[in-house]
Design an enzyme around this catalytic site. Sequence first.
Site, PDB file in Angstrom:
ATOM      1  N   ALA A 447      -9.236 -31.800  -1.312  1.00  0.00           N
ATOM      2  CA  ALA A 447      -8.953 -31.091  -0.071  1.00  0.00           C
ATOM      3  C   ALA A 447      -9.176 -32.026   1.109  1.00  0.00           C
ATOM      4  O   ALA A 447      -9.681 -33.126   0.937  1.00  0.00           O
ATOM      5  CB  ALA A 447      -9.866 -29.867   0.064  1.00  0.00           C
ATOM      6  N   GLU A 483     -15.242 -28.406   3.074  1.00  0.00           N
ATOM      7  CA  GLU A 483     -14.303 -28.667   4.177  1.00  0.00           C
ATOM      8  C   GLU A 483     -14.747 -27.966   5.458  1.00  0.00           C
ATOM      9  O   GLU A 483     -14.555 -28.496   6.554  1.00  0.00           O
ATOM     10  CB  GLU A 483     -12.878 -28.240   3.793  1.00  0.00           C
ATOM     11  CG  GLU A 483     -12.321 -28.886   2.522  1.00  0.00           C
ATOM     12  CD  GLU A 483     -12.563 -30.381   2.399  1.00  0.00           C
ATOM     13  OE1 GLU A 483     -12.552 -31.076   3.440  1.00  0.00           O
ATOM     14  OE2 GLU A 483     -12.782 -30.866   1.276  1.00  0.00           O
ATOM     15  N   HIS A 486     -17.455 -29.885   7.148  1.00  0.00           N
ATOM     16  CA  HIS A 486     -16.881 -31.016   7.887  1.00  0.00           C
ATOM     17  C   HIS A 486     -16.452 -30.625   9.299  1.00  0.00           C
ATOM     18  O   HIS A 486     -16.318 -31.488  10.160  1.00  0.00           O
ATOM     19  CB  HIS A 486     -15.622 -31.520   7.173  1.00  0.00           C
ATOM     20  CG  HIS A 486     -15.869 -32.584   6.150  1.00  0.00           C
ATOM     21  ND1 HIS A 486     -16.666 -33.681   6.382  1.00  0.00           N
ATOM     22  CD2 HIS A 486     -15.377 -32.730   4.892  1.00  0.00           C
ATOM     23  CE1 HIS A 486     -16.650 -34.460   5.299  1.00  0.00           C
ATOM     24  NE2 HIS A 486     -15.885 -33.909   4.380  1.00  0.00           N
TER      25      HIS A 486
HETATM   26 ZN   LIG Z   1     -15.296 -34.535   2.495  1.00  0.00          ZN
END
Ligand SMILES: [Zn+2]
Length: 1071
Positions: A447, A483, A486
């Site tokens: 991803a 994700e 992040h």
């Molecule tokens: Zn990563």
Amino acid sequence: MGACGCSRHSELSIPLDRASFGGRGLCYCRVAQTDLPAGASPGERGMWGSPRTELAGRRSWKGPRGISAFTFTLQGAANAGSGGAVPPSRWARQQVPAPLTQPGPPRSRLSYVEINISKARMAALFSTLPFADKSSLMMMMMTISILNVAVSVNNDHSSKNRETADVVSGNGSKPFPWDKMRLPKHVIPVHYDLLLHPNLTTLTFTGFARIEITVNQQISSVILHSKHLQITRAAIQRRMGNSHTEEVVMVLEYPPFEQIALLAAFPLHVGQNYTVSIEYSANLSESFHGFYKSTYRTQEGEVRVLASTQFEPTAARMAFPCFDEPSFKARFSIKIRREPKHLALSNMPIVKSVSVANWLVEDHFDVSVKMSTYLVAFIVSDFKSVSKMTTSGIKISVYTVPDKINQADYALDAAVKLLDFYENYFSIPYPLPKQDLAAIPDFQSGAMENWGLTTYRESSLLYDPEKSSASAKLWITMIIAHELAHQWFGNLVTMEWWNDLWLNEGFAKFMEYVSVSITHPDLKVEDYFLGKCFDAMEVDALNSSHPVSTPVEDPAQIQEMFDDVSYEKGACILNMLRDYLNADVFKAGLVQYLRKYSYQNTKNEDLWNSLAHTCSAGDTQEGQLQGDGFCTRNQQTSSSAHWTRREILDVTTMMNTWTLQKGFPLVTVTVKGKTVHLHQEHYMKGSDSSPSTGYLWHVPLTYITSKSDTVQRFLLTTKTDVLILPEEVEWIKFNLGMNGYYIVHYEDDGWDALISLLKKNHTAISSNDRASLINNVFQLVSIGKLSISKALDLSLYLKHESQIMPVFQGMNELIPMYKLMEKRDMDDVENQLKGYIVNLFKDLIDKQSWNDEGSVSERMLRSSLLLFACARKYQPCVDKAEEYFMKWKESNGTLRLPNDVKTAVYAVGAQTIEGWDFLFSKYRLPWFNTERNQIEVALSISRNKDKLQWMMDQSLLGDVVKTQDLPHIIVFVAKNPSGYHLAWKFLKENWNKLVQKFELGSASIAHMVIGVTNQYSTREQLAEVKEFFNSLDEKSSQLRCVQQAVEIIEENIRWMDINFEKIKIWLQNNM
Ligand SMILES: [Zn+2]
């Protein structure tokens, strides 16, 4: 984002492997003959759409030095000479009028090309490229193209008849004005206006980029990144009083560094604002990054095309010219043109859509927050979506191809929960109004965290409650958690440069566990964390490893940073620090760090400073630390003299020992009465004596004893130290829960005491402590500190083990032993060893029910055990699987099989040609999409060489088997005793194609190189591997994965030389 490689000893792999938990590819690398399908693994990189820079259809010319040169003549645009046009004579040393190649309107101006790379420039290039292969660099330079586009002034960038070009020879001289791979710091991008128009029929796109810049020193050229873009016009706009003037500028291109230079006729001054505008076109990439093409087949069999992006780390420059380094943060206003039947997505929501023609809509996206180029994203597709709001009013949507929209609900709910969690945990609101999660049919890694538009492999996002396995649920939850973490770690606060990639990836990996353990307690993810550390240690124990923070420069080196050291080791040392500081203090430090550096870039020390300051406010007296968490606990545990030393708060010094040196310590413990002698050394494979690297770590030790299960702590900062116990003990166990990134050797009778504890009462210590003992004991065999018989003695206790992590770790240590033998025709001992392992787990296998009941960990354990048992031909398992397969086949694939036993059933069924063919016929059908990876595992277990070869060939073609699955298919085949020769041959014969597809330095290439060779253990195999890689160009032969592969085979040879006979004798005595 990232990719994944596999452990040295991995077999097919299990759902629990490293990669199942992270923002990276899922590559089923740990443990057994058992295994679940790889959901996502290092995908692939395709061939560049447009490998050369010359304009399509035009002649190129090889100059006297073999350098291609192009001259573009321009037509139309009549107002030559006005307002800042470039006088060609300024730039061309020698003017050569370009001849017309075809009749056309008269040229109003000509432009010229000059090419000359001076010797000094060559020397400068070599000196800036320490790792570059000089001969290949030379070749690249021979093909360098320098575009000289001189255009008459025309402020209307959409002018239709502006230019055509001819290519003529030129031999002028215009050196590229910048000789470093990193961009100069004196031009700062502030805002990008991008207009993109992809054509999904011709598979090309056109673009217009207008970049507002400021300059902090007087310059005459603007250097930025561009790769495979055909630039048709470039201009610099400057403000003069109240009016704007535009100067059309010459563009030089330097492909080896993926840079272009816009040469201004007049200097750009400090303090003034300028706007650079560039028009260009390109092919949609055939690879998996840049602005790339993806396709899928509808239920009706129609092939549809979409275009999506993957820019991290260095591919934004393939979609638009830009300052493509993470510290050049800017705002982005994006416009996308599309057909009315499609929809466009980008980081921000659409603010308006305008019709620019009957067949063309232009979507205008809201201006973004300040962010790095690698986080920009856009997609043009016919996706469908489902949406929900978070409690703070953020709109979450999951996008997928229309046929799979019913598999989007699980991800949607998980994303809502996780985004709520992070906003709360970080106490920093998510700054965008929406978060889209999109499943892309062709995707390289697991991803990608693009801000506001995270993208996923389909198997990393889509979950079918009816058909998906337990491990799929775990994997999807973890990767979404990764994700979304992040969005703060990486997007809001970004590493200054790729050398500190771990600040992004280590954190995101670590936060997966923090968040999912709270949002999805039923998954019990905290139990699996230590597997990450074992995986990291596997590569970190090799001489070819690197410090967490490592200098990198070129794109291949940057790619190589996406490895277990940045992800897994990064996460493990953060976990160790959290355990050392305590969770509250650690969290407070993180929040402080995120707040302080929002929309900025950081280095290692910025993080340590934030964490250190959290406690130091109250640090006035030694042992008198105030506050909650660590500071309080520090007082409570002040009985240990070492614990209250002032240096305990020197987080920077401590953590530098973990991030600036490669490897990890082996701590040797010798108990003499109440005295415990401690000794640390660098654990490194490849020799019996530890190397004298002189590395020292600040090791936050933890331990319990037979007399006390209260966790005691001791900070070891010197090579040797001593601690005194309150009383004598029968056993002592260090590194509780494997929270520390080190392994432990118990001298004298220390191991015997622990082995006897495991045999008598293994639940006296936690299951993770048991798993860590299993890991450590075998690690010590590798460096000659213990004999293999001691490790096998310990393994005997596994007969009574039922917990997932110790069972998996046991398999992960034992199975690779016979896998080495399988590649050397050592049938007798190999079969005895297989029998021993099956026998060890027989009771547990017999207890497994063939259904989907139980917790996620019970289901994953079942899935792996049954696949292992069936693969090892354990008759009761084979019989049952055969029966299921027959019934399933008779129902023409409509019978619903329990999801967690499917792989075992398919694997047994695929052993016959008919079964294999039937299974493959189902693989192709859209409604088997959630099972595709499970079927791939089963198909690759076949003993039929033709079938194995055919599968590899098909995955390279990419029609019926997606090319994104190629890396793990090759690795599966390599694990198969009937297939490993084929896999190696395939890798060698297709090396160039594979590198073209997957890109040098990528995790996909590393996964294949290591996965295919890591079970070799003979000198002949070593010689063959070395010979092949030595025959390649320097860039290939010097890849870190090649060094790893060679080291692993050397280690296998040594290991077999020392241990094979001993295993034989031990088995004779213990079977
Ligand atoms: Zn990563």
